[in-house]
Scaffold this motif. Sequence first.
Motif, PDB file in Angstrom:
ATOM      1  N   SER A 243     -15.749  29.667 -28.405  1.00  0.00           N
ATOM      2  CA  SER A 243     -16.128  28.485 -27.624  1.00  0.00           C
ATOM      3  C   SER A 243     -14.891  27.654 -27.300  1.00  0.00           C
ATOM      4  N   TRP A 244     -15.044  26.745 -26.352  1.00  0.00           N
ATOM      5  CA  TRP A 244     -13.949  25.820 -26.064  1.00  0.00           C
ATOM      6  C   TRP A 244     -14.504  24.518 -25.496  1.00  0.00           C
ATOM      7  N   MET A 245     -13.631  23.494 -25.438  1.00  0.00           N
ATOM      8  CA  MET A 245     -14.029  22.209 -24.855  1.00  0.00           C
ATOM      9  C   MET A 245     -13.015  21.809 -23.787  1.00  0.00           C
ATOM     10  N   PHE A 246     -13.510  21.264 -22.679  1.00  0.00           N
ATOM     11  CA  PHE A 246     -12.669  20.591 -21.684  1.00  0.00           C
ATOM     12  C   PHE A 246     -12.863  19.084 -21.857  1.00  0.00           C
ATOM     13  N   ALA A 247     -11.779  18.331 -21.750  1.00  0.00           N
ATOM     14  CA  ALA A 247     -11.880  16.870 -21.752  1.00  0.00           C
ATOM     15  C   ALA A 247     -11.576  16.350 -20.347  1.00  0.00           C
ATOM     16  N   VAL A 290     -16.398  14.892 -22.533  1.00  0.00           N
ATOM     17  CA  VAL A 290     -16.063  16.195 -23.135  1.00  0.00           C
ATOM     18  C   VAL A 290     -17.180  17.200 -22.802  1.00  0.00           C
ATOM     19  N   ALA A 291     -16.776  18.344 -22.222  1.00  0.00           N
ATOM     20  CA  ALA A 291     -17.743  19.406 -21.908  1.00  0.00           C
ATOM     21  C   ALA A 291     -17.553  20.557 -22.884  1.00  0.00           C
ATOM     22  N   LEU A 292     -18.662  21.172 -23.258  1.00  0.00           N
ATOM     23  CA  LEU A 292     -18.644  22.259 -24.238  1.00  0.00           C
ATOM     24  C   LEU A 292     -19.049  23.574 -23.572  1.00  0.00           C
ATOM     25  N   PHE A 293     -18.270  24.625 -23.809  1.00  0.00           N
ATOM     26  CA  PHE A 293     -18.616  25.969 -23.325  1.00  0.00           C
ATOM     27  C   PHE A 293     -18.825  26.871 -24.535  1.00  0.00           C
ATOM     28  N   MET A 294     -20.064  27.331 -24.736  1.00  0.00           N
ATOM     29  CA  MET A 294     -20.362  28.234 -25.862  1.00  0.00           C
ATOM     30  C   MET A 294     -20.604  29.659 -25.359  1.00  0.00           C
ATOM     31  N   GLY A 295     -20.008  30.005 -24.275  1.00  0.00           N
ATOM     32  CA  GLY A 295     -20.041  31.334 -23.686  1.00  0.00           C
ATOM     33  C   GLY A 295     -18.773  31.470 -22.887  1.00  0.00           C
ATOM     34  N   MET A 320     -11.464  31.004 -20.485  1.00  0.00           N
ATOM     35  CA  MET A 320     -11.291  29.538 -20.513  1.00  0.00           C
ATOM     36  C   MET A 320     -10.321  29.100 -19.418  1.00  0.00           C
ATOM     37  N   ASP A 321      -9.229  29.827 -19.290  1.00  0.00           N
ATOM     38  CA  ASP A 321      -8.216  29.507 -18.277  1.00  0.00           C
ATOM     39  C   ASP A 321      -8.818  29.609 -16.867  1.00  0.00           C
ATOM     40  N   ALA A 322      -9.542  30.708 -16.629  1.00  0.00           N
ATOM     41  CA  ALA A 322     -10.143  30.920 -15.307  1.00  0.00           C
ATOM     42  C   ALA A 322     -11.209  29.853 -15.020  1.00  0.00           C
ATOM     43  N   HIS A 323     -11.983  29.500 -16.046  1.00  0.00           N
ATOM     44  CA  HIS A 323     -13.009  28.474 -15.855  1.00  0.00           C
ATOM     45  C   HIS A 323     -12.384  27.136 -15.480  1.00  0.00           C
ATOM     46  N   MET A 340      -9.006  21.003 -23.818  1.00  0.00           N
ATOM     47  CA  MET A 340      -8.988  20.156 -25.013  1.00  0.00           C
ATOM     48  C   MET A 340      -8.730  21.014 -26.247  1.00  0.00           C
ATOM     49  N   LEU A 341      -9.541  22.081 -26.398  1.00  0.00           N
ATOM     50  CA  LEU A 341      -9.416  22.908 -27.606  1.00  0.00           C
ATOM     51  C   LEU A 341     -10.195  24.203 -27.430  1.00  0.00           C
ATOM     52  N   SER A 342      -9.563  25.320 -27.808  1.00  0.00           N
ATOM     53  CA  SER A 342     -10.360  26.547 -27.984  1.00  0.00           C
ATOM     54  C   SER A 342     -10.624  26.668 -29.479  1.00  0.00           C
ATOM     55  N   ALA A 343     -11.812  27.137 -29.825  1.00  0.00           N
ATOM     56  CA  ALA A 343     -12.245  27.069 -31.230  1.00  0.00           C
ATOM     57  C   ALA A 343     -11.303  27.851 -32.134  1.00  0.00           C
ATOM     58  N   PRO A 344     -10.934  27.258 -33.276  1.00  0.00           N
ATOM     59  CA  PRO A 344     -10.129  28.001 -34.256  1.00  0.00           C
ATOM     60  C   PRO A 344     -10.898  29.162 -34.908  1.00  0.00           C
TER      61      PRO A 344
END
Length: 488
Positions: A243-247, A290-295, A320-323, A340-344
């Motif tokens: 998952s990742w988040m965009f701020a 903050v937006a969350l992407f779980m896919g 994530m980069d392409a999105h 913002m962050l890709s999940a650790p």
Amino acid sequence: MMKTITRTDERILSADVFGRDAQQTREALGFWQEDAQNIPIYRRCQVLVVGGGPSGTAAAAAAAKQGADVVLLERYNHLGGLSTGGLVIWIDRMTDWQGELVIRGFAKELFDRLPADAVAGPAPSDWGSQDEDTAKHWSFRTAAYHGIVTWSPTIDPERLKLLSQQILLERQVKLVYHSWVAAPLMKDGALKGVAFESKEGRMAILADVVIDATGDGDLFARAGAAFTNDIEEEDVHHCMNTSWMFAGVDMNRWIAFRAQQPEGYSDFMQKGREACGLFDRPFVSWRNDVALFMGPRQAGYSALNVDDLTAVEIRSHMAMDAHLAFYKAHAPGFEQAYLMLSAPQIGVRHARRLTGVDAVLRSRWSDGVPLPTEIGVTPAVSPKFPNISIPYGALVPEKLDALLACGRHVSCDRNSHGFMREIPQCWITGQAAGVAAALAVQHGIQPRHVDVNELQQALLAQGVYLRPQNTSKPTADAEATSAQQVRA
Ligand SMILES: Cc1cc2nc3c(=O)[nH]c(=O)nc-3n(C[C@H](O)[C@H](O)[C@H](O)COP(=O)(O)OP(=O)(O)OC[C@H]3O[C@@H](n4cnc5c(N)ncnc54)[C@H](O)[C@@H]3O)c2cc1C
């Protein structure tokens, strides 16, 4: 060539599932024989919890509250597992379809103590509401399905990490981060503890009862317990992704676009798939910016294969980069977005499931009857079904002693895994495993011999929701006495 998989009506989420590209083969290079070695004993304890995800944290908190001397080992630097480090910050459904809060106990304690600005979700007065406007509002914010508002909030992962750690420290749980459990320690067929690797090398922890909360059944599988891993191929429940988040976003603007321009949204998603291949839509988080992407969800990979884990990470990072590029250019509310962050922690939904003495089964969904061994209650997947009883036997291996399992690898069939793996249910099975382990230690018996009535009373005393047959509560004095007995 990537393929999009069709889905069955057992699914919960509406999302694309992307099948893997060609399978990689690994060259067979023979073996290297390791020398046998003596390893230092780092610690002895009554209850050892392996894994600090939602289930392991709940287990450690509950066992310590019940009076046990507890150690928790975690390979990363924080608690919460996928609910924090995996950025799975949408806590799916703690109320049933009537709006009753059925996920309580440790879960309720967390929400009572999280700061107000760390949680976003509907007010208790709206839980169970079927008001059209209210349900529509929350349907775009992860908290209404089938036209019913549910308590399925989103949370700040850093606050959940901090609070989880605070609770375990308050209960004197010995936390050991940066430690990867490598193997069970067995003697004459019995589990005695674990060997773990850290910067100090390999060491041992010995325990009366070990709770496997690794999510992947690492420990029970290596200790020889039976497990299953069949899956519903068309569904999302076995998929992996990071998952990742965009701020820097405005989610209210994005939601207005989705709600008011359905054709524009559908066109956007179609063009996104063409441009990016793997493509997904955002979820809300605990903040509007903050937006969350779980896919995008990726099928056909194994969570137990290091090359597959690496491949899923790489594909997710590239997605994530392409999105970001596509969303910044085309999505209302995302013009100023940034990474913002890709999940650790990689998002693994399924690896192994214990074969227990009992299980949560699809064939029982319609029953609506509390099982005599009920240690928790889960809301059903849809309002078609009543609440579902979780039996103690779902945590107890068929044969292996001195071990309990909790979290996403408990004993259940592949359909029931769809909800048993969710964070609220992991808190429930974790809390039950923790209390049962402490009782086993207190009485000097194997977990499988714990008196279920006593377990239920202890869970009720810790605030867990169980059904009427189990409602006689022990007094506060009785609770304190049992805590002292275990420590003695
Ligand atoms: C992408 C994705 C989306 C999801 N969406 C939702 C959702 O919207 N709502 C919801 O409620 N649930 C959702 N889930 C499910 C949920 O997040 C997990 O199933 C849940 O977190 C599992 O909890 P757990 O404690 O069993 O395991 P985990 O959260 O996986 O925690 C296991 C912990 O054990 C540690 N560990 C593992 N092996 C070892 C070892 N050998 N030694 C030491 N430590 C070890 C790990 O580091 C980890 O911290 C989603 C899952 C994924 C992957």
